[in-house]
Design an enzyme around this catalytic site. Structure first.
Site, PDB file in Angstrom:
ATOM      1  N   PRO A  87       0.942  -1.184   0.042  1.00 25.33           N
ATOM      2  CA  PRO A  87      -0.074   0.193   0.120  1.00 25.33           C
ATOM      3  C   PRO A  87       0.848   1.120   0.080  1.00 25.33           C
ATOM      4  O   PRO A  87       1.841   1.339   0.901  1.00 25.33           O
ATOM      5  CB  PRO A  87      -0.854  -0.122   1.296  1.00 25.33           C
ATOM      6  CG  PRO A  87       0.125  -0.999   2.297  1.00 25.33           C
ATOM      7  CD  PRO A  87       0.787  -1.962   1.087  1.00 25.33           C
ATOM      8  N   SER A 116      -4.260   1.766  -0.490  1.00 24.37           N
ATOM      9  CA  SER A 116      -4.133   2.427   0.827  1.00 24.37           C
ATOM     10  C   SER A 116      -5.403   3.061   1.337  1.00 24.37           C
ATOM     11  O   SER A 116      -6.115   3.608   0.505  1.00 24.37           O
ATOM     12  CB  SER A 116      -3.093   3.507   0.743  1.00 24.37           C
ATOM     13  OG  SER A 116      -2.955   4.336   1.592  1.00 24.37           O
ATOM     14  N   TYR A 139      -6.175   1.910   8.048  1.00 21.65           N
ATOM     15  CA  TYR A 139      -5.823   2.750   9.230  1.00 21.65           C
ATOM     16  C   TYR A 139      -7.049   2.569  10.178  1.00 21.65           C
ATOM     17  O   TYR A 139      -7.918   2.829   9.996  1.00 21.65           O
ATOM     18  CB  TYR A 139      -5.363   4.156   9.220  1.00 21.65           C
ATOM     19  CG  TYR A 139      -3.922   4.201   8.378  1.00 21.65           C
ATOM     20  CD1 TYR A 139      -2.879   3.897   9.160  1.00 21.65           C
ATOM     21  CD2 TYR A 139      -3.777   4.681   7.138  1.00 21.65           C
ATOM     22  CE1 TYR A 139      -1.504   3.641   8.217  1.00 21.65           C
ATOM     23  CE2 TYR A 139      -2.703   4.908   6.570  1.00 21.65           C
ATOM     24  CZ  TYR A 139      -1.306   4.331   7.053  1.00 21.65           C
ATOM     25  OH  TYR A 139      -0.201   4.608   6.641  1.00 21.65           O
ATOM     26  N   THR A 165      -2.480  -1.686   9.120  1.00 21.63           N
ATOM     27  CA  THR A 165      -0.948  -1.099   9.359  1.00 21.63           C
ATOM     28  C   THR A 165      -0.926  -0.711  10.943  1.00 21.63           C
ATOM     29  O   THR A 165      -1.476  -0.098  11.482  1.00 21.63           O
ATOM     30  CB  THR A 165      -0.852   0.052   8.740  1.00 21.63           C
ATOM     31  OG1 THR A 165      -0.744  -0.060   7.371  1.00 21.63           O
ATOM     32  CG2 THR A 165       0.614   0.743   8.990  1.00 21.63           C
ATOM     33  N   ARG A 174       9.336  12.877   8.681  1.00 26.73           N
ATOM     34  CA  ARG A 174       9.818  12.960   7.404  1.00 26.73           C
ATOM     35  C   ARG A 174      10.182  14.424   7.171  1.00 26.73           C
ATOM     36  O   ARG A 174       9.558  15.252   6.659  1.00 26.73           O
ATOM     37  CB  ARG A 174       8.968  12.549   6.197  1.00 26.73           C
ATOM     38  CG  ARG A 174       7.832  11.492   6.900  1.00 26.73           C
ATOM     39  CD  ARG A 174       8.268   9.931   6.331  1.00 26.73           C
ATOM     40  NE  ARG A 174       7.425   9.263   6.997  1.00 26.73           N
ATOM     41  CZ  ARG A 174       6.117   8.755   6.754  1.00 26.73           C
ATOM     42  NH1 ARG A 174       5.538   9.069   5.757  1.00 26.73           N
ATOM     43  NH2 ARG A 174       5.647   7.587   7.217  1.00 26.73           N
ATOM     44  N   LYS A 239       0.442  -5.406   9.241  1.00 29.99           N
ATOM     45  CA  LYS A 239       1.739  -5.109   8.467  1.00 29.99           C
ATOM     46  C   LYS A 239       2.417  -4.183   9.513  1.00 29.99           C
ATOM     47  O   LYS A 239       1.820  -3.078   9.974  1.00 29.99           O
ATOM     48  CB  LYS A 239       1.277  -4.211   7.267  1.00 29.99           C
ATOM     49  CG  LYS A 239       2.432  -3.463   6.373  1.00 29.99           C
ATOM     50  CD  LYS A 239       2.043  -3.059   5.224  1.00 29.99           C
ATOM     51  CE  LYS A 239       3.202  -2.479   4.747  1.00 29.99           C
ATOM     52  NZ  LYS A 239       3.460  -1.095   4.949  1.00 29.99           N
ATOM     53  N   HIS A 263       7.693  -0.247   7.516  1.00 28.04           N
ATOM     54  CA  HIS A 263       7.178   0.885   6.816  1.00 28.04           C
ATOM     55  C   HIS A 263       8.091   1.521   6.047  1.00 28.04           C
ATOM     56  O   HIS A 263       8.171   2.799   5.760  1.00 28.04           O
ATOM     57  CB  HIS A 263       6.586   1.972   7.763  1.00 28.04           C
ATOM     58  CG  HIS A 263       5.337   2.534   7.342  1.00 28.04           C
ATOM     59  ND1 HIS A 263       4.187   2.400   7.715  1.00 28.04           N
ATOM     60  CD2 HIS A 263       5.199   3.585   6.330  1.00 28.04           C
ATOM     61  CE1 HIS A 263       3.374   3.338   7.386  1.00 28.04           C
ATOM     62  NE2 HIS A 263       3.961   3.987   6.342  1.00 28.04           N
ATOM     63  N   GLY A 295      10.405  -3.697   2.232  1.00 24.48           N
ATOM     64  CA  GLY A 295      11.650  -2.888   2.539  1.00 24.48           C
ATOM     65  C   GLY A 295      12.891  -3.370   2.078  1.00 24.48           C
ATOM     66  O   GLY A 295      13.349  -4.187   2.215  1.00 24.48           O
TER      67      GLY A 295
END
Ligand code: GLV
Length: 368
Positions: A87, A116, A139, A165, A174, A239, A263, A295
């Site tokens: 996602p 997502s 979520y 998630t 970020r 996840k 993630h 990942g």
């Protein structure tokens, strides 16, 4: 094939990194950075990729590998290759066709697409545009009614599993998104929640962070996993697990699969690399549920390493988004074809005619 893709193909895109480089030239800086970034100092982002170098594949010889097959099943669903789509939000930022192009590309490659929650095309519109196998990433909203509404809609629209998630109680930091003031341009929305979970109007830095802290619930626990299982007939996949004890607990709670993942290095920056976590989780789970990982996958050799360490399949996010940015649906297909071709070559060289022969003895941790 779109014109952009034609131009890009002239440049000979031979690797996933070539697709990233082409996408970097095409995308606005804020979008490229949003997709590429990890959290904080990006240690986990780098570790995800570098960690694959810690493994060696002890290839077999004199095996008939004239017709290698990458086909397998995931939760009983046939896939042509053990590479599913992770996602990833806001895909219309990468290409005007957004999630529809990615879902269609995945369907043409006969693999599973995961939509997502924060997609820029609604889950119903994606389902109407692509009849391939689809999972819905979830979520948990503070408003459980909203969460349940998403689950019911995903069921009605034919999604085959829910991917909850569990590594995002809050958004990791970020820096690029803060610097660029990450936001959605006019006309682009979080399509699944339109009119139901409002975009914050006043925020500094990244819209993503502001939206998630306004609406997502950081108090989610195992109780909510049990609640989710109680309100759906769909398989539930967790996840974002890296610890063997969490993985064992997930199995005890009855989840159908686990995605070993940090993630994409976008959450806790000191998280272990996904591939190292997979090795430990696989030992603890010992075949009691299917394991997926994402990942750092950037080539077919990585996929084979993950399979040998116990993954039923891997999931890829950024790699496919670079393809999406470069050529929409055709770009998605091109990246999946590239990875499938690399995986086939790795299997042939390793003496694996099929994915089942990627057994644990194929892979060892490098001693030096
Ligand atoms: C959202 O899930 C993100 O990682 O950007």
């Amino acid at each position: 094939m779109g014109e952009e893709m034609g131009d890009a193909m002239d440049e000979k895109l031979l690797t996933v990194d070539d697709f990233e480089e082409a996408a970097r030239h095409l995308l606005p800086r804020a979008t490229y950075s949003y997709i590429r970034a990890g959290a904080d100092e990006e240690r986990a982002l780098r570790a995800n990729r570098e960690a694959f170098s810690a493994y060696e594949l002890w290839y077999r010889v004199l095996v008939d590998v004239a017709s290698p097959s990458t086909a397998t099943t995931v939760l009983g669903r046939h896939v042509s290759l053990p590479i599913l789509i992770s996602p990833a939000g806001y895909q219309r930022l990468a290409h005007a066709d957004g999630e529809i192009a990615t879902a269609r590309g995945a369907a043409r490659a006969a693999t599973i697409f995961t939509l997502s929650t924060v997609s820029t095309v609604s889950l119903e519109d994606v389902a109407a545009a692509s009849d391939g196998a689809k999972w819905f990433q979830l979520y948990v909203y503070k408003d459980r009614g909203l969460t349940q509404w998403l689950v019911e809609r995903a069921e009605r629209a034919g999604y085959e599993a829910l991917v909850l998630t569990v590594d995002l109680p809050v958004v990791g930091r970020r820096l690029a998104d803060e610097r660029h003031g990450f936001h959605l341009p006019p006309g682009m929305t979080i399509a699944n929640l339109e009119g139901r979970a409002a975009m914050p109007e006043d925020f500094e830095g990244s819209l993503l962070t502001a939206y998630f802290s306004a609406h997502l619930d950081p108090s989610v626990t195992w109780k909510d996993v049990a609640w989710l299982r109680s309100i759906t007939h769909l398989p539930v996949i967790l996840k974002g697990i890296v610890r063997p004890d969490d993985a064992s607990r997930a199995v005890d709670e009855g989840v159908e699969a686990i995605v070993v993942s940090n993630h994409g290095g976008r959450q806790l920056d000191t998280a272990p690399a996904s591939i190292h976590a997979l090795a430990e989780v696989a030992e603890a789970v010992d075949g009691r549920c299917e394991l997926l990982m994402d990942g750092g996958i950037c080539c077919g050799n990585d996929v084979l390493t993950a399979l040998a360490l116990g993954a039923r399949a891997v999931m890829v996010g950024r790699a496919v988004l670079w393809g999406l940015a470069v050529g929409g649906e055709e770009g998605v297909i091109a990246v999946l074809d590239l990875l499938a071709g690399e995986l086939r070559r790795a299997m042939v060289l390793a003496g694996c005619p099929d994915v089942a022969s990627a057994s644990r003895d194929l892979v060892r941790r490098r001693s030096s």
